[in-house]
Design an enzyme around this catalytic site. Structure first.
Site, PDB file in Angstrom:
ATOM      1  N   GLU A   1     -16.448   6.566   4.571  1.00  0.00           N
ATOM      2  CA  GLU A   1     -15.757   5.978   5.715  1.00  0.00           C
ATOM      3  C   GLU A   1     -15.766   6.934   6.890  1.00  0.00           C
ATOM      4  O   GLU A   1     -16.171   8.096   6.776  1.00  0.00           O
ATOM      5  CB  GLU A   1     -14.325   5.576   5.356  1.00  0.00           C
ATOM      6  CG  GLU A   1     -13.425   6.699   4.887  1.00  0.00           C
ATOM      7  CD  GLU A   1     -12.026   6.190   4.533  1.00  0.00           C
ATOM      8  OE1 GLU A   1     -11.324   5.726   5.443  1.00  0.00           O
ATOM      9  OE2 GLU A   1     -11.645   6.263   3.358  1.00  0.00           O
TER      10      GLU A   1
ATOM     11  N   ARG B   1       0.831  -1.207   0.000  1.00  0.00           N
ATOM     12  CA  ARG B   1       0.000   0.000   0.000  1.00  0.00           C
ATOM     13  C   ARG B   1       0.865   1.256   0.000  1.00  0.00           C
ATOM     14  O   ARG B   1       0.531   2.248  -0.646  1.00  0.00           O
ATOM     15  CB  ARG B   1      -0.952  -0.010   1.199  1.00  0.00           C
ATOM     16  CG  ARG B   1      -1.968   1.120   1.158  1.00  0.00           C
ATOM     17  CD  ARG B   1      -3.050   0.946   2.203  1.00  0.00           C
ATOM     18  NE  ARG B   1      -2.522   1.035   3.565  1.00  0.00           N
ATOM     19  CZ  ARG B   1      -3.279   0.914   4.655  1.00  0.00           C
ATOM     20  NH1 ARG B   1      -4.582   0.675   4.538  1.00  0.00           N
ATOM     21  NH2 ARG B   1      -2.741   1.008   5.852  1.00  0.00           N
TER      22      ARG B   1
ATOM     23  N   LYS C   1      -2.740   6.607   1.572  1.00  0.00           N
ATOM     24  CA  LYS C   1      -2.594   7.020   2.971  1.00  0.00           C
ATOM     25  C   LYS C   1      -1.625   8.201   3.081  1.00  0.00           C
ATOM     26  O   LYS C   1      -0.601   8.151   3.771  1.00  0.00           O
ATOM     27  CB  LYS C   1      -2.120   5.833   3.812  1.00  0.00           C
ATOM     28  CG  LYS C   1      -2.522   5.924   5.279  1.00  0.00           C
ATOM     29  CD  LYS C   1      -2.282   4.607   5.983  1.00  0.00           C
ATOM     30  CE  LYS C   1      -2.580   4.687   7.469  1.00  0.00           C
ATOM     31  NZ  LYS C   1      -4.021   4.883   7.747  1.00  0.00           N
TER      32      LYS C   1
END
Length: 425
Positions: A307, A169, A271
């Site tokens: 989210e 990721r 992220k």
């Protein structure tokens, strides 16, 4: 690589500590940042500007013991042997861990230039780092971070949970942010070294976990808008307990329908550090009203769930578990991915799709997932002034079942048939 061999080459690095800490007149403040142990077989002499209440020479062991006032009972005890020190737990109140930074012993760091590759990094004493005021991460937000955990088993060995997924990721996020990234092997090995160097800070079984925070940032100086000329990969760790103040009790969310976390084509799916600063305004307002956190909607139709500020959302109706699909505006959570696989292995039907906010009104259960929260039950959601409660006390049956399976796997209490854990000794 054996941690003893790695640490035997280390020297104390006082330059990474803040000068303000050195010159503090408070003995307790100085002791908090005094290196906890010294890996070579030599006595450690504290700098003169560290004002310690008392020094006692333990002649039998050949080490100094500094008795000081400190939030950590033995924070200033220095050992001449890494192996003996690492075999003991840090002497702190393990039953009172929250989710906050507790300074540990070591951090890991490696660098590379733009267009280059990361070379072998090294462990350093935990402390402050230096950055040019014109660093890319400070001026243009060119930075990413990851989060994963280590758990202590009953036999004393340590388990990492899916570290290669975090590595992948980070590499995907780095491509989006025009940054070089460590290889998967470099990332995983760096995590292993950092955890082993801080082994005594991994909580006892059932008392919490060691939170691992890898950072990737543009550390080189750049004035005009452009990728930084140099990059730093860094890992630090901290023992943690529950993320929400409610612990494992249900949390209460409020739906935010004006402010948005991400937009199509943006960076919501990686992220990057900027994603989290953007939620602080709505989150702070929600907490001021007594809510635990905020649930965001999509910014186009303003009716589909996305989210929570730092975790993914799941909605349960009968045997069907629904969660918003990954479409570029939602972070592909590793706990989310794991819970989907666990749920399917337990016989549930899992749907990744657009989930209208109206489905919250007649859901049986709602829960959140994330590295920090693991699985957190939702007790209520408030939308446009209407509060919808779920359950009575504690977990709903589905969330409890999935939480139990996942955490028992993470802590080595059941066989890892998924091959998700990496064991360190």
């Amino acid at each position: 690589m054996q941690s003893n061999a790695v640490l035997a080459t280390l020297q104390p690095n006082y330059n990474i500590l803040s000068p303000s800490r050195f010159y503090s007149s408070s003995a307790s403040a100085a002791a908090t940042f005094l290196p906890v142990f010294y890996p070579q077989r030599t006595r450690f002499s504290a700098p003169q500007y560290l004002k310690l209440d008392k020094q006692v020479l333990a002649s039998a062991s050949g080490r100094y013991v500094h008795e000081v006032k400190s939030p950590f009972k033995n924070a200033a005890v220095l050992s001449d042997s890494y192996s003996s020190e690492a075999s003991e737990l840090a002497d702190i109140e393990w039953d009172n861990l929250g989710f906050g930074l507790l300074p540990t012993d070591y951090m890991y760091m490696m660098k590379c230039s733009q267009g280059g590759n990361f070379s072998k990094g090294e462990l350093q004493r935990f402390g402050n780092i230096e950055l040019n005021p014109s660093a890319g991460v400070l001026n243009y937000g060119q930075g990413l971070f990851e989060g994963l955990k280590a758990y202590r088993k009953e036999d004393g060995n340590i388990l990492l949970f899916r570290p290669e997924e975090n590595a992948l990721r980070m590499r995907q996020g780095a491509e989006r942010m025009c940054m070089p990234a460590p290889t998967v092997d470099q990332f995983v090995e760096a995590v292993k070294e950092t955890v082993l160097a801080n082994k005594r800070w991994v909580p006892p079984p059932g008392k919490g976990s060691l939170y691992i925070r890898p950072l990737l940032m543009g550390s080189g100086a750049v004035l005009g808008l452009a990728p930084a000329p140099e990059y730093t990969f860094l890992i630090y760790v901290s023992p943690v307990g529950n993320y929400f103040k409610e612990g494992v009790a249900p949390i209460n969310l409020i739906v935010e329908h004006e402010l948005h976390r991400a937009t199509p084509g943006g960076t919501g799916g990686v992220k990057t550090i900027g994603n989290y600063a953007a939620v602080l305004k709505a989150q702070s307002a929600a907490k001021a009203k007594g809510y635990s956190d905020v649930l965001y909607l999509d910014c186009v139709h303003k009716k589909y769930l996305e989210e929570v500020s730092s975790c993914n959302i799941f909605v349960v109706k009968g045997n069907v578990i629904s969660t918003p699909a990954i479409k570029g505006t939602i972070l592909p959570g590793i706990t989310r991915k794991s819970i989907i696989d666990v749920a399917r292995s337990q016989g549930f039907q899992v749907e990744e799709r657009f989930v209208p906010v109206d489905e919250l009104l007649d859901a049986d259960e709602v829960f959140c997932t994330g590295t920090a929260v693991v699985v957190s039950p939702v007790g209520s959601i408030t939308y446009k002034g209407k509060r919808v409660p779920y359950g009575v006390d504690g977990f709903g049956a589905v969330a409890q079942q999935l939480y139990s399976v996942l955490t028992r796997l993470q802590m080595g209490l059941i066989d890892d048939k998924m091959n998700w854990t990496v064991e360190l000794s």
